[in-house]
Design an enzyme around this catalytic site. Structure first.
Site, mmCIF file in Angstrom:
data_model
loop_
_atom_site.group_PDB
_atom_site.id
_atom_site.type_symbol
_atom_site.label_atom_id
_atom_site.label_comp_id
_atom_site.label_asym_id
_atom_site.label_seq_id
_atom_site.Cartn_x
_atom_site.Cartn_y
_atom_site.Cartn_z
ATOM 1 N N ARG A 206 0.845 -1.208 0.000
ATOM 2 C CA ARG A 206 0.000 0.000 0.000
ATOM 3 C C ARG A 206 0.875 1.250 0.000
ATOM 4 N NH1 ARG A 206 -3.716 -3.393 3.505
ATOM 5 N NH2 ARG A 206 -2.466 -2.900 5.334
ATOM 6 N N PHE A 221 -11.933 -4.292 -4.746
ATOM 7 C CA PHE A 221 -11.848 -5.196 -3.583
ATOM 8 C C PHE A 221 -11.192 -4.403 -2.439
ATOM 9 C CE2 PHE A 221 -11.336 -7.712 -7.466
ATOM 10 C CZ PHE A 221 -12.339 -8.660 -7.353
ATOM 11 N N ASP A 242 -16.364 -2.598 -3.223
ATOM 12 C CA ASP A 242 -16.373 -3.869 -2.499
ATOM 13 C C ASP A 242 -17.818 -4.361 -2.465
ATOM 14 O OD1 ASP A 242 -14.083 -5.186 -0.431
ATOM 15 O OD2 ASP A 242 -16.152 -5.831 -0.063
ATOM 16 N N SER A 243 -17.988 -5.678 -2.298
ATOM 17 C CA SER A 243 -19.354 -6.208 -2.255
ATOM 18 C C SER A 243 -19.905 -6.243 -0.831
ATOM 19 C CB SER A 243 -19.383 -7.615 -2.864
ATOM 20 O OG SER A 243 -18.419 -8.412 -2.215
ATOM 21 N N ASN A 269 -20.309 -5.566 -7.313
ATOM 22 C CA ASN A 269 -19.475 -6.716 -7.656
ATOM 23 C C ASN A 269 -18.403 -6.191 -8.615
ATOM 24 O OD1 ASN A 269 -18.390 -8.908 -9.125
ATOM 25 N ND2 ASN A 269 -20.207 -10.134 -8.651
ATOM 26 N N ASP A 290 -7.187 -6.330 -5.678
ATOM 27 C CA ASP A 290 -6.747 -7.175 -4.551
ATOM 28 C C ASP A 290 -7.862 -8.143 -4.169
ATOM 29 O OD1 ASP A 290 -5.307 -8.217 -2.443
ATOM 30 O OD2 ASP A 290 -5.709 -6.541 -1.087
ATOM 31 N N CYS A 330 -3.442 -13.626 -3.730
ATOM 32 C CA CYS A 330 -3.039 -14.200 -2.439
ATOM 33 C C CYS A 330 -3.294 -15.700 -2.426
ATOM 34 C CB CYS A 330 -3.737 -13.495 -1.283
ATOM 35 S SG CYS A 330 -5.517 -13.576 -1.380
HETATM 36 N N1 SAH Z 1 -7.290 -4.518 -0.369
HETATM 37 C C1 SAH Z 1 -7.748 -4.797 0.960
HETATM 38 C C2 SAH Z 1 -8.047 -6.262 1.207
HETATM 39 C C3 SAH Z 1 -9.034 -6.878 0.245
HETATM 40 S S1 SAH Z 1 -9.729 -8.346 0.820
HETATM 41 C C4 SAH Z 1 -6.710 -4.273 1.964
HETATM 42 O O1 SAH Z 1 -5.582 -3.925 1.561
HETATM 43 O O2 SAH Z 1 -7.018 -4.193 3.150
HETATM 44 C C5 SAH Z 1 -10.844 -8.798 -0.411
HETATM 45 C C6 SAH Z 1 -12.164 -8.029 -0.414
HETATM 46 O O3 SAH Z 1 -12.868 -8.405 -1.588
HETATM 47 C C7 SAH Z 1 -13.128 -8.302 0.737
HETATM 48 O O4 SAH Z 1 -13.416 -7.087 1.392
HETATM 49 C C8 SAH Z 1 -14.412 -8.864 0.087
HETATM 50 O O5 SAH Z 1 -15.605 -8.337 0.659
HETATM 51 C C9 SAH Z 1 -14.272 -8.343 -1.336
HETATM 52 N N2 SAH Z 1 -14.908 -9.121 -2.420
HETATM 53 C C10 SAH Z 1 -14.857 -10.446 -2.652
HETATM 54 N N3 SAH Z 1 -15.450 -10.762 -3.820
HETATM 55 C C11 SAH Z 1 -15.897 -9.588 -4.363
HETATM 56 C C12 SAH Z 1 -16.546 -9.229 -5.578
HETATM 57 N N4 SAH Z 1 -16.863 -10.143 -6.502
HETATM 58 N N5 SAH Z 1 -16.818 -7.916 -5.823
HETATM 59 C C13 SAH Z 1 -16.479 -6.974 -4.900
HETATM 60 N N6 SAH Z 1 -15.833 -7.248 -3.749
HETATM 61 C C14 SAH Z 1 -15.543 -8.533 -3.480
#
Ligand code: SAH
Length: 387
Positions: A206, A221, A242-243, A269, A290, A330
């Site tokens: 980050r 995400f 985010d979802s 989504n 991510d 990940c």
């Molecule tokens: N980038 C963040 C961590 C991301 S974790 C950080 O640095 O802290 C992954 C995230 O993806 C979660 O919050 C989950 O709610 C979201 N997620 C999972 N599938 C998704 C989708 N299809 N669309 C949107 N968000 C999604």
């Protein structure tokens, strides 16, 4: 003292340096109590190592020491101190980091994350479950924490035949703990948040991302918005997607906490959001991807690869020339070389030229053991769309 004798294959595997022995690779198990420390020996009785014995899991043996030294309170205290001294050397400008990362710190199946003076523990085997009182004692003695919280609500515990559990071990742990990461303040929910409250493994990425990202940025995400907030300090406008409604509310609260009004967080989504953005002809100067681990096992690497391909291709197409893509996986089961191959396919299909400006992994407080590939899971590529 229990004894384990590996098969010839198990012995060869262990000699290569891997810290686990699988049940199938054991020729003999003698007097090994579940969760106890056992000796690993050759057929002729020659000592190899000491480690934790697990009765239920496929991972029957986890290496603790290659010598016959007594393993007691002081032994573990020294390992915890060593883990801490390493963090003191590598962790910068934050009070939220991983203090103990299991095997990588010589304390197999124990995770300890620190959020200011609040500590979160995860014990992932019967052995560390049984040693919990002792590790509590050691942490109290060294760190005098405000609270210790046990976040054993992890499905991997089922493989060990252990129940899921969340429990305050000592002190008072508020529902949100405020911590800092560089110039950003954020609230971590140690009780209910993902992992132990935050994705500490992406911390350094980050910080690096915020050096590159300029203009109009998308944090896909976004979870609690940490990539977005770091970027927002240097950019015109950041959209987080985010979802999860809960995650977005926390992201908005974090944005307020930092007075960053140039951020918006949307519940969508990501797959459909990227498609809609392309249809309306919108472009970005920076995109962060991510996603959660798509490849949870070896069997679904194929499906996962298609997911990564779709996401990255869509993101590359949305980037302006000169734009930056920060893309992560990940999934331990998806190797770095396979991830790079997917990105090359995206480059070809989009007709763009991508330059690698950074190839990174998890933060240094999640160190990787040279012969333990399982300890390395996060890939984070920084790509510039040069044309
Ligand atoms: N980038 C963040 C961590 C991301 S974790 C950080 O640095 O802290 C992954 C995230 O993806 C979660 O919050 C989950 O709610 C979201 N997620 C999972 N599938 C998704 C989708 N299809 N669309 C949107 N968000 C999604």
């Amino acid at each position: 003292m229990g004894r384990l004798i590996p098969t010839a294959k198990g012995l060869a595997w262990f000699r290569k340096g891997h810290p686990w022995i699988f049940r199938n690779d054991l020729a003999k198990i003698q007097d090994a109590a579940p969760g106890s420390i056992v000796f690993l020996e050759e057929k002729n009785g020659k000592f190899l190592a000491q480690g934790f014995y697990s009765e239920h899991s496929k991972i029957a043996f986890r290496l603790v020491s290659r010598s016959q030294e007594p393993i007691h309170l002081n032994f573990w205290k020294e390992r915890v101190e060593r883990a801490w001294h390493y963090r003191e050397a590598v962790v910068e400008k934050t009070n939220a980091y991983r203090l103990i990362y299991g095997e990588s710190d010589g304390i197999p199946s124990l995770i300890v994350d620190r959020y200011a003076d609040h500590f979160v523990l995860q014990t992932l085997s019967r052995a560390t479950d049984d040693l919990l009182d002792m590790f509590t004692k050691i942490l109290l003695e060294i760190f005098r924490p405000s609270s210790l919280l046990l976040r054993n609500d992890l499905s991997v515990r089922e493989l060990e035949g252990l129940p899921q559990q969340k429990k305050l071990i000592m002190g008072e742990c508020p529902s949100k703990v405020q911590v800092f990461e560089g110039k950003i303040q954020y609230l971590a929910d140690l009780w209910k948040g993902q992992k132990t409250g935050a994705y500490l493994d992406q911390r350094e990425n980050r910080a690096v991302a915020s050096r590159f990202l300029r203009g109009k940025v998308l944090d896909a995400f976004c979870y609690h918005g940490l990539f977005a907030l770091h970027a927002a300090r240097h950019t015109a406008q950041v959209t987080g997607v985010d979802s999860s409604q809960e995650a977005l509310e926390q992201a908005r609260e974090n944005a307020l906490l930092n007075g960053l009004a140039n951020t918006e967080f949307r519940k969508e989504n990501v797959f459909s959001f990227l498609k809609a953005e392309a249809e309306t002809g919108r472009h970005y100067d920076g995109i962060i991807l991510d996603p959660p681990a798509f490849a949870k096992s070896k069997e679904n690497v194929g499906g996962a690869s298609r997911g990564y391909k779709e996401l990255n291709l869509k993101a590359i197409r949305l980037l302006n020339p000169g734009g930056i893509l920060v893309t992560s996986s990940c999934s331990y089961n998806l190797s770095e070389s396979r991830f790079l191959e997917i990105l090359r396919e995206c480059e070809r299909d989009s007709g763009a030229t991508l330059r690698i400006i950074g190839k990174r992994g998890q933060s240094a407080d999640h160190p990787v053991l040279l012969s333990f590939p399982e300890s390395s899971y996060l890939k984070c590529l920084f790509l510039e769309k040069t044309q």
